[in-house]
Design a protein around this motif. Structure first.
Motif, PDB file in Angstrom:
ATOM      1  N   ARG A  26       1.620   0.955   2.710  1.00 44.72           N
ATOM      2  CA  ARG A  26       0.320   0.360   3.247  1.00 44.72           C
ATOM      3  C   ARG A  26      -0.816   1.164   2.412  1.00 44.72           C
ATOM      4  N   GLU A  27      -0.945   2.467   2.239  1.00 45.24           N
ATOM      5  CA  GLU A  27      -1.891   2.982   1.835  1.00 45.24           C
ATOM      6  C   GLU A  27      -2.228   2.708   0.287  1.00 45.24           C
ATOM      7  N   GLY A  28      -1.125   2.094  -0.279  1.00 40.56           N
ATOM      8  CA  GLY A  28      -1.330   1.484  -1.624  1.00 40.56           C
ATOM      9  C   GLY A  28      -1.624  -0.113  -1.785  1.00 40.56           C
ATOM     10  N   HIS A  29      -1.617  -0.464  -0.289  1.00 46.33           N
ATOM     11  CA  HIS A  29      -1.983  -2.065  -0.315  1.00 46.33           C
ATOM     12  C   HIS A  29      -1.068  -2.787  -1.118  1.00 46.33           C
ATOM     13  N   ALA A  30       0.147  -2.353  -1.331  1.00 48.49           N
ATOM     14  CA  ALA A  30       1.405  -2.994  -1.900  1.00 48.49           C
ATOM     15  C   ALA A  30       2.448  -3.518  -0.893  1.00 48.49           C
ATOM     16  N   ASP A  31       3.343  -4.586  -1.318  1.00 54.76           N
ATOM     17  CA  ASP A  31       4.344  -4.957  -0.716  1.00 54.76           C
ATOM     18  C   ASP A  31       5.479  -3.601  -0.409  1.00 54.76           C
TER      19      ASP A  31
END
Length: 95
Positions: A26-31
Protein backbone atom coordinates in the motif's frame (compact mmCIF):
# COMPACT_ATOMS: atom_id res chain seq x y z
CA UNK A 1 12.32 -13.08 8.47
CA UNK A 2 9.20 -15.16 7.85
CA UNK A 3 11.38 -18.20 7.32
CA UNK A 4 12.78 -17.72 10.82
CA UNK A 5 9.31 -17.36 12.34
CA UNK A 6 8.05 -20.35 10.41
CA UNK A 7 10.95 -22.49 11.59
CA UNK A 8 9.29 -22.55 14.98
CA UNK A 9 5.66 -22.86 13.88
CA UNK A 10 3.71 -22.10 10.71
CA UNK A 11 1.22 -19.60 12.15
CA UNK A 12 3.55 -16.74 13.22
CA UNK A 13 4.94 -16.33 9.70
CA UNK A 14 1.43 -15.93 8.31
CA UNK A 15 0.06 -13.82 11.15
CA UNK A 16 2.89 -11.31 11.21
CA UNK A 17 3.97 -11.37 7.59
CA UNK A 18 0.64 -10.84 5.83
CA UNK A 19 -0.28 -7.45 7.33
CA UNK A 20 3.30 -6.26 6.97
CA UNK A 21 3.44 -7.24 3.28
CA UNK A 22 0.07 -5.60 2.59
CA UNK A 23 1.17 -2.39 4.29
CA UNK A 24 4.42 -2.30 2.30
CA UNK A 25 2.46 -2.76 -0.94
CA UNK A 26 0.00 0.00 0.00
CA UNK A 27 2.69 2.48 0.95
CA UNK A 28 4.58 1.76 -2.26
CA UNK A 29 1.40 2.05 -4.38
CA UNK A 30 2.09 -1.44 -5.76
CA UNK A 31 0.03 -4.51 -6.48
CA UNK A 32 -0.03 -6.67 -3.31
CA UNK A 33 -0.03 -9.95 -5.28
CA UNK A 34 3.78 -10.24 -5.72
CA UNK A 35 4.24 -9.50 -2.03
CA UNK A 36 1.76 -12.21 -1.05
CA UNK A 37 3.32 -14.74 -3.44
CA UNK A 38 6.79 -14.02 -2.09
CA UNK A 39 5.52 -14.30 1.48
CA UNK A 40 3.78 -17.62 0.79
CA UNK A 41 6.89 -19.00 -0.89
CA UNK A 42 9.14 -17.98 1.99
CA UNK A 43 6.76 -19.46 4.54
CA UNK A 44 6.46 -22.76 2.69
CA UNK A 45 10.21 -23.16 2.15
CA UNK A 46 11.31 -23.14 5.75
CA UNK A 47 13.59 -26.16 6.01
CA UNK A 48 15.75 -25.11 8.96
CA UNK A 49 14.06 -27.14 11.69
CA UNK A 50 12.06 -30.37 11.77
CA UNK A 51 9.14 -28.71 13.57
CA UNK A 52 8.42 -26.22 10.79
CA UNK A 53 6.14 -28.64 8.92
CA UNK A 54 4.56 -32.02 9.44
CA UNK A 55 6.33 -33.68 6.54
CA UNK A 56 9.77 -32.82 7.89
CA UNK A 57 8.83 -34.41 11.21
CA UNK A 58 7.55 -37.53 9.44
CA UNK A 59 10.88 -38.24 7.73
CA UNK A 60 13.01 -37.42 10.76
CA UNK A 61 12.62 -40.83 12.45
CA UNK A 62 12.80 -43.20 9.47
CA UNK A 63 15.63 -41.20 7.90
CA UNK A 64 17.55 -41.08 11.19
CA UNK A 65 17.95 -37.36 10.83
CA UNK A 66 19.03 -35.16 13.72
CA UNK A 67 18.31 -31.51 14.38
CA UNK A 68 21.78 -30.55 13.11
CA UNK A 69 20.99 -32.08 9.70
CA UNK A 70 18.05 -29.74 9.28
CA UNK A 71 20.13 -26.75 10.30
CA UNK A 72 23.08 -27.52 8.03
CA UNK A 73 21.22 -28.57 4.87
CA UNK A 74 17.96 -26.70 5.48
CA UNK A 75 19.63 -23.34 5.99
CA UNK A 76 21.32 -23.54 2.61
CA UNK A 77 18.10 -24.63 0.92
CA UNK A 78 16.19 -21.79 2.59
CA UNK A 79 18.73 -19.24 1.34
CA UNK A 80 18.53 -20.65 -2.20
CA UNK A 81 14.71 -20.52 -2.09
CA UNK A 82 14.84 -16.94 -0.78
CA UNK A 83 17.19 -15.82 -3.58
CA UNK A 84 15.11 -17.52 -6.26
CA UNK A 85 11.93 -15.98 -4.89
CA UNK A 86 13.52 -12.55 -4.78
CA UNK A 87 14.54 -12.67 -8.44
CA UNK A 88 11.72 -14.70 -10.03
CA UNK A 89 8.65 -13.16 -8.34
CA UNK A 90 9.03 -9.70 -9.96
CA UNK A 91 9.47 -11.35 -13.36
CA UNK A 92 6.19 -13.25 -13.10
CA UNK A 93 4.07 -10.85 -11.07
CA UNK A 94 4.66 -7.20 -11.91
CA UNK A 95 4.49 -4.52 -9.24
Amino acid sequence: MTSVWTSERFEPGCAVGTPAALQIAREGHADPKPFMVALATCISTSFCTPVAHETTMLVMGPGRYRFKHYLSIGSGMAVIAWLLTTFVTPLVWRF
